[in-house]
Write a protein that holds these residues in place. Structure first.
Motif: not given
Length: 139
Positions: A22-37
């Motif tokens: 989608m960015t022609n190789g420029a970047s990636v955007t993610v959301i990580q859902t993280t448990r306690p610890g």
């Protein structure tokens, strides 16, 4: 925004919102859902810079060997070559947005998706392939 792909990375959900195509190789955007610890182990990249923004929860960022409290909305930059990570220091599930430049890490996430700690040789192989190094504390 709906993710284009959701992956299970060592028991944590990683939603890919924007990939390299989608960015022609420029970047990636993610959301990580993280448990306690939870959160990734300390590591460094040879190819990518990362920018972290806490969306919800009580996170800490490891930068320059120090853990720093990361309030919701705060932005933290981790340049390539530097040892960094984040962890959910709270008691509830949290979410952190990660902007990665340039693109390519989505391939790493896909490669290790669904693996467990029992698959450590495959995980380490993926680390090497994508120019990542683990920096675990010495026992």
């Amino acid at each position: 925004m709906q993710p284009i792909k959701s992956l299970n990375i060592l028991g944590e959900k990683v939603d890919i919102l924007v990939d390299g195509a989608m960015t022609n190789g420029a970047s990636v955007t993610v959301i990580q859902t993280t448990r306690p610890g939870g959160g990734p182990p300390p590591h460094s990249h040879t190819r990518e810079d990362e920018t972290f923004t806490v969306l919800e929860g009580d996170f800490e960022i490891l930068s320059d060997g120090q853990w720093i409290k990361a309030p919701v909305g705060e932005v933290f930059f981790a340049p390539r070559g530097g040892v960094h990570t984040f962890r959910n220091a709270g008691t509830t599930t949290g979410r952190i947005l990660v902007f990665i430049s340039p693109a390519g890490m989505e391939g790493f996430f896909e490669k290790i998706s669904g693996l467990t700690t029992a698959d450590l040789p495959k995980i380490l192989e993926a680390f090497a392939e994508y120019g990542l190094s683990l920096h675990l504390p010495q026992a």
